[in-house]
Design a protein around this motif. Structure first.
Motif, mmCIF file in Angstrom:
data_model
loop_
_atom_site.group_PDB
_atom_site.id
_atom_site.type_symbol
_atom_site.label_atom_id
_atom_site.label_comp_id
_atom_site.label_asym_id
_atom_site.label_seq_id
_atom_site.Cartn_x
_atom_site.Cartn_y
_atom_site.Cartn_z
ATOM 1 N N THR A 132 34.178 33.523 20.352
ATOM 2 C CA THR A 132 33.721 32.234 19.815
ATOM 3 C C THR A 132 34.522 31.839 18.577
ATOM 4 O O THR A 132 34.734 30.651 18.329
ATOM 5 N N LEU A 133 35.012 32.822 17.828
ATOM 6 C CA LEU A 133 35.821 32.508 16.650
ATOM 7 C C LEU A 133 37.168 31.906 17.057
ATOM 8 O O LEU A 133 37.652 30.972 16.415
ATOM 9 N N VAL A 134 37.763 32.414 18.136
ATOM 10 C CA VAL A 134 39.004 31.820 18.654
ATOM 11 C C VAL A 134 38.751 30.359 19.020
ATOM 12 O O VAL A 134 39.500 29.461 18.625
ATOM 13 N N VAL A 135 37.674 30.127 19.776
ATOM 14 C CA VAL A 135 37.333 28.758 20.192
ATOM 15 C C VAL A 135 37.097 27.888 18.956
ATOM 16 O O VAL A 135 37.581 26.749 18.882
ATOM 17 N N LEU A 136 36.374 28.404 17.979
ATOM 18 C CA LEU A 136 36.074 27.652 16.754
ATOM 19 C C LEU A 136 37.346 27.228 16.029
ATOM 20 O O LEU A 136 37.503 26.056 15.684
ATOM 21 N N PHE A 137 38.254 28.176 15.788
ATOM 22 C CA PHE A 137 39.477 27.826 15.057
ATOM 23 C C PHE A 137 40.296 26.771 15.802
ATOM 24 O O PHE A 137 40.781 25.820 15.194
ATOM 25 N N PHE A 138 40.442 26.933 17.118
ATOM 26 C CA PHE A 138 41.241 25.954 17.856
ATOM 27 C C PHE A 138 40.536 24.602 17.966
ATOM 28 O O PHE A 138 41.189 23.551 17.892
ATOM 29 N N MET A 139 39.208 24.601 18.080
ATOM 30 C CA MET A 139 38.486 23.320 18.079
ATOM 31 C C MET A 139 38.653 22.605 16.743
ATOM 32 O O MET A 139 38.889 21.390 16.709
ATOM 33 N N LEU A 140 38.533 23.350 15.652
ATOM 34 C CA LEU A 140 38.706 22.738 14.328
ATOM 35 C C LEU A 140 40.148 22.269 14.123
ATOM 36 O O LEU A 140 40.373 21.213 13.521
ATOM 37 N N ALA A 141 41.105 23.036 14.638
ATOM 38 C CA ALA A 141 42.507 22.615 14.529
ATOM 39 C C ALA A 141 42.717 21.294 15.271
ATOM 40 O O ALA A 141 43.281 20.343 14.710
ATOM 41 N N PHE A 142 42.250 21.221 16.512
ATOM 42 C CA PHE A 142 42.411 19.987 17.287
ATOM 43 C C PHE A 142 41.615 18.837 16.684
ATOM 44 O O PHE A 142 42.064 17.690 16.708
ATOM 45 N N ALA A 143 40.452 19.140 16.124
ATOM 46 C CA ALA A 143 39.667 18.092 15.457
ATOM 47 C C ALA A 143 40.464 17.497 14.299
ATOM 48 O O ALA A 143 40.425 16.286 14.079
ATOM 49 N N ASN A 144 41.194 18.344 13.583
ATOM 50 C CA ASN A 144 42.037 17.847 12.482
ATOM 51 C C ASN A 144 43.242 17.084 13.011
ATOM 52 O O ASN A 144 43.534 15.992 12.536
ATOM 53 N N PHE A 145 43.943 17.641 13.993
ATOM 54 C CA PHE A 145 45.118 16.958 14.545
ATOM 55 C C PHE A 145 44.756 15.577 15.096
ATOM 56 O O PHE A 145 45.484 14.617 14.915
ATOM 57 N N MET A 146 43.609 15.500 15.777
ATOM 58 C CA MET A 146 43.192 14.250 16.412
ATOM 59 C C MET A 146 42.300 13.409 15.510
ATOM 60 O O MET A 146 41.906 12.311 15.886
ATOM 61 N N GLU A 147 41.950 13.954 14.337
ATOM 62 C CA GLU A 147 41.015 13.312 13.410
ATOM 63 C C GLU A 147 39.742 12.886 14.150
ATOM 64 O O GLU A 147 39.264 11.765 14.030
ATOM 65 N N SER A 148 39.198 13.855 14.911
ATOM 66 C CA SER A 148 38.029 13.613 15.757
ATOM 67 C C SER A 148 36.755 14.144 15.105
ATOM 68 O O SER A 148 36.559 15.363 15.009
ATOM 69 N N HIS A 149 35.913 13.236 14.670
ATOM 70 C CA HIS A 149 34.621 13.625 14.092
ATOM 71 C C HIS A 149 33.757 14.318 15.150
ATOM 72 O O HIS A 149 33.082 15.305 14.850
ATOM 73 N N PHE A 150 33.791 13.834 16.380
ATOM 74 C CA PHE A 150 32.992 14.430 17.458
ATOM 75 C C PHE A 150 33.377 15.887 17.691
ATOM 76 O O PHE A 150 32.516 16.761 17.771
ATOM 77 N N LEU A 151 34.678 16.155 17.801
ATOM 78 C CA LEU A 151 35.138 17.519 18.040
ATOM 79 C C LEU A 151 34.816 18.425 16.851
ATOM 80 O O LEU A 151 34.438 19.583 17.029
ATOM 81 N N HIS A 152 34.911 17.893 15.649
ATOM 82 C CA HIS A 152 34.564 18.645 14.440
ATOM 83 C C HIS A 152 33.079 19.020 14.463
ATOM 84 O O HIS A 152 32.707 20.153 14.143
ATOM 85 N N THR A 153 32.239 18.070 14.842
ATOM 86 C CA THR A 153 30.794 18.325 14.927
ATOM 87 C C THR A 153 30.487 19.357 15.999
ATOM 88 O O THR A 153 29.707 20.290 15.772
ATOM 89 N N LEU A 154 31.112 19.217 17.158
ATOM 90 C CA LEU A 154 30.918 20.169 18.259
ATOM 91 C C LEU A 154 31.359 21.570 17.834
ATOM 92 O O LEU A 154 30.683 22.562 18.145
ATOM 93 N N ALA A 155 32.465 21.645 17.115
ATOM 94 C CA ALA A 155 32.945 22.933 16.605
ATOM 95 C C ALA A 155 31.898 23.571 15.697
ATOM 96 O O ALA A 155 31.748 24.799 15.685
ATOM 97 N N GLY A 156 31.169 22.762 14.955
ATOM 98 C CA GLY A 156 30.115 23.288 14.091
ATOM 99 C C GLY A 156 29.087 24.092 14.871
ATOM 100 O O GLY A 156 28.656 25.159 14.426
ATOM 101 N N TYR A 157 28.730 23.630 16.045
ATOM 102 C CA TYR A 157 27.765 24.363 16.879
ATOM 103 C C TYR A 157 28.342 25.676 17.386
ATOM 104 O O TYR A 157 27.644 26.698 17.443
ATOM 105 N N VAL A 158 29.633 25.667 17.745
ATOM 106 C CA VAL A 158 30.297 26.904 18.157
ATOM 107 C C VAL A 158 30.321 27.885 16.984
ATOM 108 O O VAL A 158 30.079 29.084 17.161
ATOM 109 N N GLY A 159 30.572 27.379 15.775
ATOM 110 C CA GLY A 159 30.591 28.229 14.584
ATOM 111 C C GLY A 159 29.241 28.832 14.264
ATOM 112 O O GLY A 159 29.161 29.992 13.837
#
Length: 186
Positions: A132-159
């Protein structure tokens, strides 16, 4: 008098895991949008996520646990660098932009992938934490690259889930040791 060969060192993994778990859960509750970033998360990041994990890593090193030492010292350092990234602009340094944060998180995702591969020879809970930590880091990375609030929020649940797994393992280690039986299976 005890010699170096017969000294018994306590298991520092519960300290490191609780430091990782509690800080990860709190930050990701914030990432999921339940409250704003505050000094509470930064304090946890410096003292329990950062310093306590580094101490746990040093103690794991003394127990000849190279994986535990690497993981705790590295993720303790992650917390300290993350807090520095947030605080340094107040001292006049340039803020990290979404692309640079994306690369920062990508590097941590790659590093965590290597550690996840190491857990494939270990217990199930370790695979859950690092997976889950691998998924979290890559979700947060993509959320930053894409400036996606939705993906950032979803990553929060994975975290939150990742931190929950770490909290479970820390609890199991300390309870099983204290009660000298399996209270919580690993």
């Amino acid at each position: 008098m005890k010699t170096r060969q017969n000294q018994i060192f306590a298991n520092a993994a519960p300290l490191g895991l609780f430091g990782f778990a509690m800080t990860t859960i709190l930050l990701n509750i914030q990432n999921a949008g339940f409250f704003s970033l505050s000094v509470m998360i930064m304090s946890m990041g410096v003292f329990f996520g950062g310093i306590a994990q580094i101490i746990a890593g040093i103690l794991e090193w003394r127990r000849a646990n190279g994986f535990g030492a690497l993981a705790f010292i590295s993720y303790g350092s992650f917390w300290l660098t993350l807090i520095f990234i947030w605080v340094a602009p107040h001292a006049g340094l340039t803020s990290a932009d979404p692309v640079s944060m994306g690369w920062y998180l990508t590097m941590w995702g790659l590093f965590t992938t290597v550690l996840f591969l190491c857990t494939l020879r270990g217990n199930t809970i370790g695979k859950c934490i690092f997976g889950t930590l691998v998924v979290l880091f890559f979700m947060l990375a993509f959320a930053n690259f894409m400036e996606s609030h939705f993906l950032h929020t979803l990553a929060g649940y994975v975290g939150i889930l990742c931190g929950g797994f770490a909290f479970y393992e820390a609890s199991a280690l300390i309870l099983n040791e204290r009660y000298e039986r399996t209270v919580l299976p690993l």
